[in-house]
Scaffold this motif. Structure first.
Motif, PDB file in Angstrom:
ATOM      1  N   ALA A   1      15.140  31.331  -7.396  1.00 47.20           N
ATOM      2  CA  ALA A   1      14.020  30.453  -6.603  1.00 47.20           C
ATOM      3  C   ALA A   1      13.401  31.507  -5.416  1.00 47.20           C
ATOM      4  N   LYS A   2      13.578  32.320  -5.044  1.00 45.35           N
ATOM      5  CA  LYS A   2      12.689  33.416  -4.624  1.00 45.35           C
ATOM      6  C   LYS A   2      11.719  34.092  -5.400  1.00 45.35           C
ATOM      7  N   ASN A   3      12.729  34.738  -6.063  1.00 48.37           N
ATOM      8  CA  ASN A   3      11.926  35.720  -7.254  1.00 48.37           C
ATOM      9  C   ASN A   3      10.438  35.255  -8.234  1.00 48.37           C
ATOM     10  N   HIS A   4      11.117  33.677  -8.084  1.00 49.95           N
ATOM     11  CA  HIS A   4       9.883  32.775  -8.774  1.00 49.95           C
ATOM     12  C   HIS A   4       9.142  32.491  -7.267  1.00 49.95           C
ATOM     13  N   GLY A   5       8.658  32.664  -6.049  1.00 49.35           N
ATOM     14  CA  GLY A   5       7.651  32.711  -5.271  1.00 49.35           C
ATOM     15  C   GLY A   5       7.905  30.969  -4.713  1.00 49.35           C
ATOM     16  N   ILE A   6       9.245  30.798  -4.578  1.00 53.20           N
ATOM     17  CA  ILE A   6       9.395  29.307  -4.080  1.00 53.20           C
ATOM     18  C   ILE A   6      10.599  29.818  -2.410  1.00 53.20           C
ATOM     19  N   PRO A   7       9.388  29.673  -1.226  1.00 54.14           N
ATOM     20  CA  PRO A   7      10.442  29.547  -0.319  1.00 54.14           C
ATOM     21  C   PRO A   7      11.666  29.505   0.198  1.00 54.14           C
ATOM     22  N   THR A   8      12.687  30.347   0.075  1.00 48.03           N
ATOM     23  CA  THR A   8      14.176  29.839   0.049  1.00 48.03           C
ATOM     24  C   THR A   8      14.598  30.210   1.488  1.00 48.03           C
ATOM     25  N   ILE A   9      15.461  29.475   2.286  1.00 48.16           N
ATOM     26  CA  ILE A   9      16.521  29.863   3.064  1.00 48.16           C
ATOM     27  C   ILE A   9      18.039  28.796   2.437  1.00 48.16           C
ATOM     28  N   ILE A  10      19.086  29.718   3.076  1.00 53.88           N
ATOM     29  CA  ILE A  10      19.936  29.588   3.366  1.00 53.88           C
ATOM     30  C   ILE A  10      20.820  28.118   4.450  1.00 53.88           C
ATOM     31  N   TYR A  11      21.098  27.217   4.171  1.00 47.52           N
ATOM     32  CA  TYR A  11      21.640  26.478   5.732  1.00 47.52           C
ATOM     33  C   TYR A  11      22.864  25.902   5.863  1.00 47.52           C
ATOM     34  N   GLY A  12      23.401  26.578   6.546  1.00 45.87           N
ATOM     35  CA  GLY A  12      24.478  25.340   6.950  1.00 45.87           C
ATOM     36  C   GLY A  12      26.052  25.832   6.211  1.00 45.87           C
ATOM     37  N   VAL A  13      26.170  26.835   5.363  1.00 47.18           N
ATOM     38  CA  VAL A  13      26.908  27.369   4.580  1.00 47.18           C
ATOM     39  C   VAL A  13      27.828  27.565   5.332  1.00 47.18           C
ATOM     40  N   GLY A  14      29.652  27.822   4.835  1.00 48.21           N
ATOM     41  CA  GLY A  14      30.601  28.511   4.994  1.00 48.21           C
ATOM     42  C   GLY A  14      30.693  29.987   4.072  1.00 48.21           C
ATOM     43  N   VAL A  15      31.046  30.858   4.799  1.00 48.65           N
ATOM     44  CA  VAL A  15      30.830  32.215   4.168  1.00 48.65           C
ATOM     45  C   VAL A  15      32.406  33.082   4.517  1.00 48.65           C
ATOM     46  N   GLU A  16      33.248  32.791   3.457  1.00 52.77           N
ATOM     47  CA  GLU A  16      34.286  33.604   3.559  1.00 52.77           C
ATOM     48  C   GLU A  16      34.462  35.060   4.181  1.00 52.77           C
ATOM     49  N   ARG A  17      34.923  35.400   5.381  1.00 52.19           N
ATOM     50  CA  ARG A  17      34.952  36.655   5.361  1.00 52.19           C
ATOM     51  C   ARG A  17      35.802  37.921   4.644  1.00 52.19           C
ATOM     52  N   GLU A  18      35.885  37.559   4.039  1.00 51.28           N
ATOM     53  CA  GLU A  18      37.118  38.189   2.775  1.00 51.28           C
ATOM     54  C   GLU A  18      35.858  39.055   1.607  1.00 51.28           C
ATOM     55  N   PRO A  19      35.441  39.085   1.224  1.00 50.68           N
ATOM     56  CA  PRO A  19      35.082  40.048  -0.372  1.00 50.68           C
ATOM     57  C   PRO A  19      35.663  39.011  -1.216  1.00 50.68           C
ATOM     58  N   PHE A  20      33.957  38.643  -2.336  1.00 53.43           N
ATOM     59  CA  PHE A  20      35.007  38.472  -3.209  1.00 53.43           C
ATOM     60  C   PHE A  20      35.205  39.521  -4.356  1.00 53.43           C
ATOM     61  N   ALA A  21      36.257  39.020  -5.202  1.00 53.34           N
ATOM     62  CA  ALA A  21      37.172  40.121  -6.243  1.00 53.34           C
ATOM     63  C   ALA A  21      36.170  40.889  -7.330  1.00 53.34           C
ATOM     64  N   LEU A  22      35.754  39.920  -6.929  1.00 55.36           N
ATOM     65  CA  LEU A  22      34.652  40.648  -8.783  1.00 55.36           C
ATOM     66  C   LEU A  22      33.387  40.808  -7.968  1.00 55.36           C
ATOM     67  N   GLN A  23      32.707  42.044  -8.315  1.00 57.55           N
ATOM     68  CA  GLN A  23      32.267  42.769  -7.927  1.00 57.55           C
ATOM     69  C   GLN A  23      30.338  41.947  -8.229  1.00 57.55           C
ATOM     70  N   GLN A  24      30.207  42.235  -8.969  1.00 64.35           N
ATOM     71  CA  GLN A  24      28.769  40.699  -9.469  1.00 64.35           C
ATOM     72  C   GLN A  24      29.133  40.052  -8.744  1.00 64.35           C
ATOM     73  N   THR A  25      30.200  38.628  -8.062  1.00 63.80           N
ATOM     74  CA  THR A  25      29.254  37.670  -7.737  1.00 63.80           C
ATOM     75  C   THR A  25      29.132  38.699  -6.180  1.00 63.80           C
ATOM     76  N   GLU A  26      29.384  39.709  -5.461  1.00 67.40           N
ATOM     77  CA  GLU A  26      29.194  40.080  -3.900  1.00 67.40           C
ATOM     78  C   GLU A  26      27.744  40.853  -3.965  1.00 67.40           C
ATOM     79  N   LYS A  27      27.239  41.464  -5.608  1.00 66.33           N
ATOM     80  CA  LYS A  27      26.072  42.096  -6.267  1.00 66.33           C
ATOM     81  C   LYS A  27      25.356  40.291  -5.977  1.00 66.33           C
ATOM     82  N   ILE A  28      25.370  39.211  -6.236  1.00 66.59           N
ATOM     83  CA  ILE A  28      24.632  38.099  -6.486  1.00 66.59           C
ATOM     84  C   ILE A  28      24.533  37.367  -5.592  1.00 66.59           C
ATOM     85  N   LEU A  29      25.241  37.505  -4.024  1.00 69.49           N
ATOM     86  CA  LEU A  29      25.735  37.239  -2.742  1.00 69.49           C
ATOM     87  C   LEU A  29      24.570  37.655  -2.279  1.00 69.49           C
TER      88      LEU A  29
END
Length: 364
Positions: free
Chosen positions: A124-152
């Motif tokens: 969405a962001k890369n296609h010019g659509i204004p984007t916000i992240i709202y009200g989510v929970g995020v685990e303090r421990e990083p995800f095991a897969l490096q690619q997942t962490e990169k996309i996050l």
């Protein structure tokens, strides 16, 4: 997913209607998802925007019956083309809320789900659509897969703003170089709108289950998985032994796989205990408060079960389980701070303030 979300030219909606997409795990399987989505949609209407729910591939009756446009799209790395088609007609995009990034960080199911949500925000962001992240929970421990962490990291760093639902998630966002704002869970907006008058029946308690020991195979559990999960039902029986009646209250469709087993454990461990199983009605998520309001005590294994019990006026709420969101909520409750932390009026003002950011983009 990384290739699909690559940068491209701006997309502009064909219509002048101010349509804001709201993407999360909304589906016809969970009360909690509906609480969040209906709360966010209500705030969007109040901000003079048209909410468009982007949920999982399911019926989504609770949204459509409320007059809200809703699209059931596959998640993870499925349905990306379908998402692109809907996104092209949006003026803005919200990722959230809920525990999208707050789960077993070492499990493949969690990592692919998290990556799928994040990739859609990057798209969405890369296609010019204004984007916000709202009200989510995020685990303090990083995800095991490096690619997942990169996309996050790409999703969080690329968003116009990031707001999360607890302090642990604020800290978790710092690993992406993002200072997130702490906001009230938008589920409070919906739950406050359906808050019933308490009608406590003496000696009645409620149990809101979650098959945490069988996760991620909560559906169609084997006998081995059932036996492993029975440990929690045994604990629940001990902690509810002083009550005359217990109402087992499913909050997720997968809970239905376990209610008979829970019933058997409770009745075999507690002499003369009356056990009822509440109906699961995702097409009418607010109806569960009518069940909870009868209880003088709730033992919950679910975060939004705790929240629903609070808004149903249950005087005593306790938790079973050690998830991040349950620990945080239980601590706030013991300190007497939930009334302030779950102020629905403030929650509505917070999200509307973020939604007004889209006006800036539309006028540019």
């Amino acid at each position: 997913m990384a290739h699909w979300a690559r940068r491209a030219g701006h997309i502009r909606p064909d219509s002048t209607e101010r349509r804001v997409g709201i993407l999360a795990g909304y589906g016809n399987t969970s009360y909690g998802d509906y609480f969040i989505g209906l709360g966010m949609a209500t705030a969007a209407f109040e901000a003079k925007l048209q909410p468009v729910i982007l949920g999982r591939d399911s019926k989504l009756e609770a949204f459509r019956s409320a007059g809200i446009e809703a699209h059931g799209l596959p998640d993870r790395d499925h349905g990306l083309r379908d998402f692109s088609a809907v996104a092209s007609q949006l003026s803005g995009f919200i990722l959230g809320g809920g525990g999208l990034f707050e789960d077993r960080v070492d499990a493949t199911a969690s990592q692919t789900l998290a990556a799928g949500y994040a990739a859609r925000a990057v798209y969405a962001k890369n296609h010019g659509i204004p984007t916000i992240i709202y009200g989510v929970g995020v685990e303090r421990e990083p995800f095991a897969l490096q690619q997942t962490e990169k996309i996050l990291s790409q999703a969080f760093r690329g968003a116009s703003s990031v707001a999360v639902r607890d302090r642990d998630s604020v800290e978790a966002c710092r690993r992406f170089g993002v200072e997130a704002q702490l906001v009230i869970d938008p589920a409070t907006i919906f739950l406050n709108s359906v808050r019933p008058e308490p009608s406590i029946e003496s000696g009645t308690a409620g149990l809101i289950p979650f098959a945490r020991r069988a996760w991620p195979r909560m559906s169609n559990p084997s006998e081995v998985e059932h036996a492993r999960q029975d440990a929690d039902w045994e604990i629940a029986a001990q902690r509810l032994a002083g009550y005359r009646r217990v109402i087992i209250t499913p909050f997720h469709r997968s809970d239905l796989e376990y209610v008979d087993r829970i019933h058997n454990v409770l009745t075999s461990r507690v002499h003369k205990l009356e056990v009822e199983i509440a109906d699961f009605t995702p097409e009418n998520p607010g109806g569960v408060l009518g069940v909870l309001r009868k209880c003088e005590h709730i033992l919950t294994m679910r975060y939004h079960g705790f929240m629903a019990a609070h808004f149903a006026g249950v005087p005593s709420i306790d938790v079973l389980g050690g998830s991040q969101k349950l620990r945080v909520t239980d601590a706030l409750n013991r300190e007497g701070l939930l009334g302030d932390m779950w102020d629905a009026s403030r929650a509505s003002k917070q999200i509307q303030s973020r939604l007004r950011q889209f006006d800036i983009y539309r006028s540019s």
